[in-house]
Design an enzyme around this catalytic site. Structure first.
Site, PDB file in Angstrom:
ATOM      1  N   HIS A 201       0.858  -1.185   0.000  1.00 15.20           N
ATOM      2  CA  HIS A 201       0.000   0.000   0.000  1.00 15.20           C
ATOM      3  C   HIS A 201       0.885   1.222   0.000  1.00 15.20           C
ATOM      4  CE1 HIS A 201      -3.154  -2.839   0.731  1.00 15.20           C
ATOM      5  NE2 HIS A 201      -4.064  -1.885   0.724  1.00 15.20           N
TER       6      HIS A 201
ATOM      7  N   ALA B 235     -11.306   0.808   6.308  1.00 10.97           N
ATOM      8  CA  ALA B 235     -10.325   0.142   5.444  1.00 10.97           C
ATOM      9  C   ALA B 235      -9.751   1.077   4.382  1.00 10.97           C
ATOM     10  CB  ALA B 235     -10.964  -1.076   4.799  1.00 10.97           C
ATOM     11  N   HIS B 236      -8.834   0.556   3.599  1.00 12.18           N
ATOM     12  CA  HIS B 236      -8.125   1.331   2.575  1.00 12.18           C
ATOM     13  C   HIS B 236      -9.067   1.910   1.522  1.00 12.18           C
ATOM     14  CE1 HIS B 236      -7.410  -2.769   0.347  1.00 12.18           C
ATOM     15  NE2 HIS B 236      -8.618  -2.651   0.797  1.00 12.18           N
ATOM     16  N   ASN B 237      -8.735   3.124   1.113  1.00 13.55           N
ATOM     17  CA  ASN B 237      -9.412   3.798   0.005  1.00 13.55           C
ATOM     18  C   ASN B 237     -10.860   4.186   0.269  1.00 13.55           C
ATOM     19  OD1 ASN B 237      -7.226   1.899  -1.295  1.00 13.55           O
ATOM     20  ND2 ASN B 237      -7.509   3.598  -2.711  1.00 13.55           N
TER      21      ASN B 237
ATOM     22  N   SER C 198     -12.762   0.752  -0.080  1.00  9.41           N
ATOM     23  CA  SER C 198     -13.281   1.510  -1.225  1.00  9.41           C
ATOM     24  C   SER C 198     -14.746   1.896  -1.118  1.00  9.41           C
ATOM     25  CB  SER C 198     -13.047   0.744  -2.534  1.00  9.41           C
ATOM     26  OG  SER C 198     -11.676   0.493  -2.716  1.00  9.41           O
TER      27      SER C 198
END
Lengths: 332, 332, 332
Positions: free
Chosen positions: C200, C241-243, C261
């Site tokens: 990441h 979480a990511h994004n 996302s």
């Protein structure tokens, strides 16, 4: 009992070990028995003390080969021929817990002065206990805490503010920020005073190539080890309880919770916040969708969902039936 | 307001206290009122400022005995005879929050130079604030943080990377790795600028023989205290919000969540990830199974499950009915 | 790739970059292509390497403008006219992950000797990486860890044992004890060896007036950023979480979980333990009640509940229908 982490304080005479406990000791003859270790009833041997209580007590009593076994009054008669002396206690597990505390002591951190690590990148503020071993190429982020005797393999990445105690970790593992490995498991024995924490004298064992997300907790075993297999990846905020066994190449999403002594196969996938109560088996390649909560074993290769979880096809049938049932009737 | 943790910056004249706030101040006569403290409307006295808003505002206004009470326009007329001056504000709680910040200030950590602890085992990297008291026989793991004024009893075991602030803890407690006690509760007041965090000037109080699992969080109260009774055992990853009261000898499994101001009796058992919304009462000896989510009070001694939770017998009936309904019809 | 946090190790020749990977390289002509960066297929340009795999691969391949694109055999022919060289790989994403690790490296903490902060209150035991910027009036609690290059605005309150890496934070934010910002997201690429963590190389961006509760985790993006808008308030134990993109003035209660996302609008309210699977959109002003688990987009302004979540009115109809169905029949 792993000598890398615990000190054995025994042997003790039986009388010393029972000092102050509310246990009926038969007169005379047994006072000078020497007790080496304390162990669960299925593992205890001829120089050990054990206990029997709760579910399956009758069978456990019959099979117990300990020198001395703490039992409730109604189970005393079931102690088998192979077993030694039954000692009647109102709270066998609580008394056994006190004895564990007398026989074993976790090693202290010491001052770490003799720790020598080669090719290890140790961040500022890291505290490492005596006797820890850390492999080459491993990096430890600032303010993390590595307990005495902990073994970490090569090329691992340990984040910041991580706590690792009572653990043996393979190579190429990533333990992210705030994760806690080796905390005491959650177990409470009924005692005269209310609940008593059961000492945990086991460890955590991680294979290679494992990732443990931020804030995830993995408790050490009561006896033996909590295990995670090679290549398994855990997201953030997961809880893995004592004595859980997880296979290889599993993927667990955020907030998954696994209660004590579950046995999970290889390649198991668990969606966010899926959870297992204790002693559940999940077969190889099974998948639990997000929020799934099985209350019985999940066979290999199956996909389950719902609370309580069922095979996903059954869940979908139920959902469809409910929707149909709830549909507002058109006015005629 | 507990002087072990907070400094009282008052008294202030009313005008000073309201400086810059969008509050209608009646002309002249009230400017020189001296305000000692800020308090909730049911506790505020003749030298205090308070506010009234939201659910039950009419009744709260009638009962308010504060010298000055911030109210919305429609509630101003309800301020009772016992009460003092109603001050009309568009955002009574937000303005009250600003005033709290002006009246009280948390004590700083200082350099800890004057802290003297006898027979306390303090790990490397531990930071302890000024005025903390720690009892004999207590052990604090590496890199933990103990805030100013915190009181910890005897023979406690505090893990590593623990944070304890604004808390008073009894004897024989275990606070495991990464746990956080005394964080600010979650409360947001509507303001002209959007949401504003409501200051929390309360504390956390733990009795004796309490266990708090790894990563578990217990927030301090807005006013007064968040309480946990003797012998209660909390597993890992639990969240206890502000002003919650938990009785004695309760057992909460991993990931349980208790929202603000819940009132939980003695001997209550909560399975993994059971959760309560705010202001729920749970009677003595009640049990919530894993994942249970009550949205109303749970009577003493009952076993509840499901989301929304009901008595377990009702859950089982519902599950059985759904299964039957969803069963594929045999082809005739 | 944000130079405040990552070092760019390129450019590399294609052959260097692919060294040791199991990729079919067409003979001769391409060996000396110079590759500057690695990027997702929709962002990669004429000097970049990318990959295409999984859902929508055919379309992504057609649109890819990278100099070189790793693809599975069946997608190779779809690489469009605008694109460069398709390289066939059995595991395009795993090979791309290896390449990311060769092109980018996170900056180290250094010794912090050159960090100068004006009017910042830094607690004992705090570790700050090189190049971090912290605004006036900000307070950082004991034993927190601030990574290299991190930007924190003015008048922020950072608690104790907090970890902040790869993050840019606005003014007046509160990041409470034990929170972790900027951890690596959870992403696993299938490889010949099992699962491989996807690097990441993104960041976390927080606006102004944001509150992040104790133990809450916010992962950095794979590329680009995970974003939280002004005035949003997160309770304890939340996982972002990511994004993920979260708008302004949202309120999330304890234990909420947001998978990768997701796109969440302004003024969204989520009750305790509500959760979203990945790539879900939630419109402005929507509300998810406690435990809600949507599996599709939630329109603006709607109130949803249940697992799987539906509009609350539908949930209530379903609950009512189930209750009626399960009602014991009176004996006639």
């Amino acid at each position: 009992m792993d000598k890398r982490f615990y000190k054995h304080l025994g042997p003790f005479s039986l009388l010393e070990l029972l000092d102050g406990l509310d246990v009926d000791i038969p007169e005379g003859q047994f006072c000078d028995i020497s007790i080496e270790n304390a162990a669960p009833s299925d593992l205890a041997g001829a120089s050990d003390i054990s206990f029997v209580d709760g579910k399956g007590a009758t069978r456990k009593a019959a099979d117990c080969r300990a020198a001395v076994c703490l039992v409730s009054a109604q189970n005393a008669e079931h102690i088998g021929k192979a077993g030694g002396l039954p000692l009647v206690s109102k709270y066998p597990q609580a008394d056994f817990s006190v004895i564990l505390g007398r026989l074993y002591k976790a090693l202290g951190y010491g001052d770490g002065a003799n720790n020598i690590f080669k090719d290890v990148d140790i961040g500022r503020g890291v505290v490492i206990g005596d006797g820890a071993q850390i492999g080459a190429g491993t990096r430890i982020g600032p303010n993390s805490v590595i307990g005495p005797g902990v073994v970490i393999g090569e090329n691992c990445e340990i984040g910041s503010n991580v706590v690792i105690e009572f653990s043996v970790i393979g190579n190429n593992c990533k333990i992210y920020h705030g994760a806690v490995l080796g905390g005491a498991g959650f177990g409470v024995a009924k005692s005269a005073m209310g609940g008593m924490d059961i000492p945990h004298i086991g460890i955590v064992e991680l294979g290679n190539d494992i990732t443990v997300g931020c804030q995830t907790t993995i408790d050490r075993a009561m006896f033996g080890s909590t295990n995670i297999g090679d290549g398994t990846k855990l997201d953030n905020g997961i809880q893995i309880a004592h004595n859980v066994k997880i296979g290889r190449n599993c993927l667990f999403a955020g907030h998954v919770g696994i209660a004590g002594s579950c046995n999970i196969g290889d390649g198991v996938i668990m969606g966010g916040r899926a959870g297992l109560p204790d002693h559940i088996n999940v077969g190889d390649g099974a998948m639990l969708v997000a929020n799934a909560g099985p209350i019985r074993d999940v066979p290999a290769g199956e996909v389950w969902g719902g609370q309580p979880a069922t095979p996903i096809r059954e869940q979908l049938r139920q959902l469809s039936a409910i929707r149909k049932l709830a549909k507002p009737k058109p006015k005629s």
